[in-house]
Motif scaffolding. Sequence first.
Motif, PDB file in Angstrom:
ATOM      1  N   ALA A  87       0.855  -1.195   0.000  1.00 57.35           N
ATOM      2  CA  ALA A  87       0.000   0.000   0.000  1.00 57.35           C
ATOM      3  C   ALA A  87       0.883   1.235   0.000  1.00 57.35           C
ATOM      4  O   ALA A  87       1.779   1.375   0.842  1.00 57.35           O
ATOM      5  CB  ALA A  87      -0.920  -0.001   1.215  1.00 57.35           C
ATOM      6  N   GLN A  88       0.638   2.148  -0.960  1.00 56.60           N
ATOM      7  CA  GLN A  88       1.445   3.344  -1.109  1.00 56.60           C
ATOM      8  C   GLN A  88       0.548   4.574  -1.197  1.00 56.60           C
ATOM      9  O   GLN A  88      -0.592   4.486  -1.648  1.00 56.60           O
ATOM     10  CB  GLN A  88       2.302   3.246  -2.386  1.00 56.60           C
ATOM     11  CG  GLN A  88       3.215   2.029  -2.424  1.00 56.60           C
ATOM     12  CD  GLN A  88       3.767   1.793  -3.818  1.00 56.60           C
ATOM     13  OE1 GLN A  88       3.019   1.513  -4.753  1.00 56.60           O
ATOM     14  NE2 GLN A  88       5.078   1.919  -3.974  1.00 56.60           N
ATOM     15  N   GLN A  89       1.107   5.698  -0.791  1.00 58.73           N
ATOM     16  CA  GLN A  89       0.332   6.935  -0.837  1.00 58.73           C
ATOM     17  C   GLN A  89       0.496   7.625  -2.179  1.00 58.73           C
ATOM     18  O   GLN A  89       1.569   7.637  -2.770  1.00 58.73           O
ATOM     19  CB  GLN A  89       0.778   7.885   0.272  1.00 58.73           C
ATOM     20  CG  GLN A  89      -0.089   9.133   0.396  1.00 58.73           C
ATOM     21  CD  GLN A  89       0.427  10.092   1.444  1.00 58.73           C
ATOM     22  OE1 GLN A  89       1.481  10.684   1.283  1.00 58.73           O
ATOM     23  NE2 GLN A  89      -0.326  10.233   2.526  1.00 58.73           N
ATOM     24  N   VAL A  90      -0.611   8.204  -2.661  1.00 54.37           N
ATOM     25  CA  VAL A  90      -0.612   8.999  -3.886  1.00 54.37           C
ATOM     26  C   VAL A  90      -1.194  10.372  -3.555  1.00 54.37           C
ATOM     27  O   VAL A  90      -2.248  10.461  -2.926  1.00 54.37           O
ATOM     28  CB  VAL A  90      -1.449   8.330  -4.996  1.00 54.37           C
ATOM     29  CG1 VAL A  90      -1.534   9.231  -6.227  1.00 54.37           C
ATOM     30  CG2 VAL A  90      -0.853   6.982  -5.370  1.00 54.37           C
ATOM     31  N   ARG A  91      -0.486  11.409  -3.970  1.00 56.44           N
ATOM     32  CA  ARG A  91      -0.988  12.771  -3.773  1.00 56.44           C
ATOM     33  C   ARG A  91      -1.194  13.438  -5.119  1.00 56.44           C
ATOM     34  O   ARG A  91      -0.388  13.280  -6.031  1.00 56.44           O
ATOM     35  CB  ARG A  91      -0.001  13.604  -2.943  1.00 56.44           C
ATOM     36  CG  ARG A  91       0.160  13.129  -1.506  1.00 56.44           C
ATOM     37  CD  ARG A  91       1.094  14.043  -0.748  1.00 56.44           C
ATOM     38  NE  ARG A  91       1.322  13.588   0.620  1.00 56.44           N
ATOM     39  CZ  ARG A  91       2.133  14.193   1.486  1.00 56.44           C
ATOM     40  NH1 ARG A  91       2.786  15.280   1.103  1.00 56.44           N
ATOM     41  NH2 ARG A  91       2.275  13.717   2.703  1.00 56.44           N
ATOM     42  N   LEU A  92      -2.300  14.187  -5.237  1.00 62.69           N
ATOM     43  CA  LEU A  92      -2.567  14.956  -6.447  1.00 62.69           C
ATOM     44  C   LEU A  92      -1.961  16.344  -6.274  1.00 62.69           C
ATOM     45  O   LEU A  92      -2.295  17.072  -5.339  1.00 62.69           O
ATOM     46  CB  LEU A  92      -4.073  15.053  -6.688  1.00 62.69           C
ATOM     47  CG  LEU A  92      -4.784  13.723  -6.946  1.00 62.69           C
ATOM     48  CD1 LEU A  92      -6.272  13.958  -7.157  1.00 62.69           C
ATOM     49  CD2 LEU A  92      -4.189  13.010  -8.149  1.00 62.69           C
ATOM     50  N   VAL A  93      -1.061  16.694  -7.182  1.00 64.63           N
ATOM     51  CA  VAL A  93      -0.350  17.979  -7.087  1.00 64.63           C
ATOM     52  C   VAL A  93      -0.412  18.681  -8.438  1.00 64.63           C
ATOM     53  O   VAL A  93      -0.580  18.040  -9.476  1.00 64.63           O
ATOM     54  CB  VAL A  93       1.120  17.764  -6.667  1.00 64.63           C
ATOM     55  CG1 VAL A  93       1.195  17.151  -5.285  1.00 64.63           C
ATOM     56  CG2 VAL A  93       1.848  16.876  -7.675  1.00 64.63           C
ATOM     57  N   PRO A  94      -0.257  20.026  -8.478  1.00 62.63           N
ATOM     58  CA  PRO A  94      -0.232  20.733  -9.760  1.00 62.63           C
ATOM     59  C   PRO A  94       0.998  20.324 -10.562  1.00 62.63           C
ATOM     60  O   PRO A  94       2.017  19.883 -10.010  1.00 62.63           O
ATOM     61  CB  PRO A  94      -0.166  22.210  -9.349  1.00 62.63           C
ATOM     62  CG  PRO A  94      -0.572  22.244  -7.905  1.00 62.63           C
ATOM     63  CD  PRO A  94      -0.161  20.929  -7.336  1.00 62.63           C
TER      64      PRO A  94
END
Length: 414
Positions: free
Chosen positions: A246-253
């Motif tokens: 399980a890995q984290q995903v972040r939405l960034v510009p």
Amino acid sequence: MGFSRIYFLVVCLVSLAGSALAQGRLNGVVQDSVTHEPLAFASVFLANTTLGATTTEDGKFDFPRVPKGNYDVVASYVGYRLAKQNITVGTAAQSVTLRPASSGPQLGEVVIHANPHQEDDYRKFTGLFLGTTTFAKQCRISNPDAVLVAYNDTTKELTASAENFVQVENEALGYRLKYFGLRFNYNTESESVSYDGQPVFEAMTPRDDRQQQQWEANRAAAYHGSQTHFLKSVYDNRVAEEGFLAQQVRLVPVPRAARGMSLLSKKKTRLTAAEQDSLRKWQDLPLIARLYPAARPIDSLRRISPDKDQVFLRFTHELQVCYFGEAPDPNYDAPMSAIGPVGATMPAKRQVSRLLLLAPETRIRPNGSLANPLDVVTGEYWGFQKIGDLLPLDYEPPVATARTPLPTPPAKAN
């Protein structure tokens, strides 16, 4: 990288918890909601399980052996709406009364009958509802005339419903599924799919021992790597042991837009017309997903109540979940998302899914089901799997075998 093109939200408002070793008894009666007269030969079932019964002439039903846990007990009767009650089964016997209401048109109600034989719309519905996996292609709806399909040009939505139930024959898993109260919606612009209802499973009779063995193997394959399997591994604190990462995903510009927006926001003087136009364009640019390769620690995936009695799924941003126990279905043609830094050696045999939590947290039951499935949205590989890969919640997976060793991501979590 991001959610797969079709978002997937499936709702089975039911859950089974606890071990099959602890059982209780459940009985009751089904009555008309107005007259309280008993309804004979009504269907009663524990939703999303293989447990079902038919009422006697005096409207009574009995489940003598029910695994301890939480259920939606549902009554269905022709000409009536579904009656549902959430119950928790313990070791002590308990009784419930279900009172369905008549489904006849009410005063002022407008009833629209859609044409169930619109071939293109119906074909699209079956593909989105059953799925396109190898198992789904061995499924068929045996009562297609019961499905009402309609497309709304204004809202761009394809909807489907059934007055009673949709019956699915799953020749791959060996189940006959009756899906009561279907409410299906597909938005052609956002390409999002959602459906809910109350399913009940019936084990089919195999032709011979060979078919039974094939069904058992297929059921195990459908379970391993599924969302239910993952959530149970979170509940049991066995994420890595069960073959998950399980890995984290972040939405960034996008980087250029982020730098430009930062510089303009810090500017002391008034923005020129050109700068204002640039800022508007940057703000309209889509976000990109940034993967943090480190495995998320268990405390960043769940919260345990102070009394140790409940476990909650809880994480920030989005979650990418990779399963290394099985290769993806041959019919899955989307590119598999990266799971590690460039140049890292990662197993080719993997299934990569995405999970978005719509609430701050949601309760996980011991068998891997959610108390409120509306709280999550799945994407990528889990979004590819639909009714054709669905198992009843009282399915008992085989004893765990050795898993493929997980890759070693960076030690520090971001």
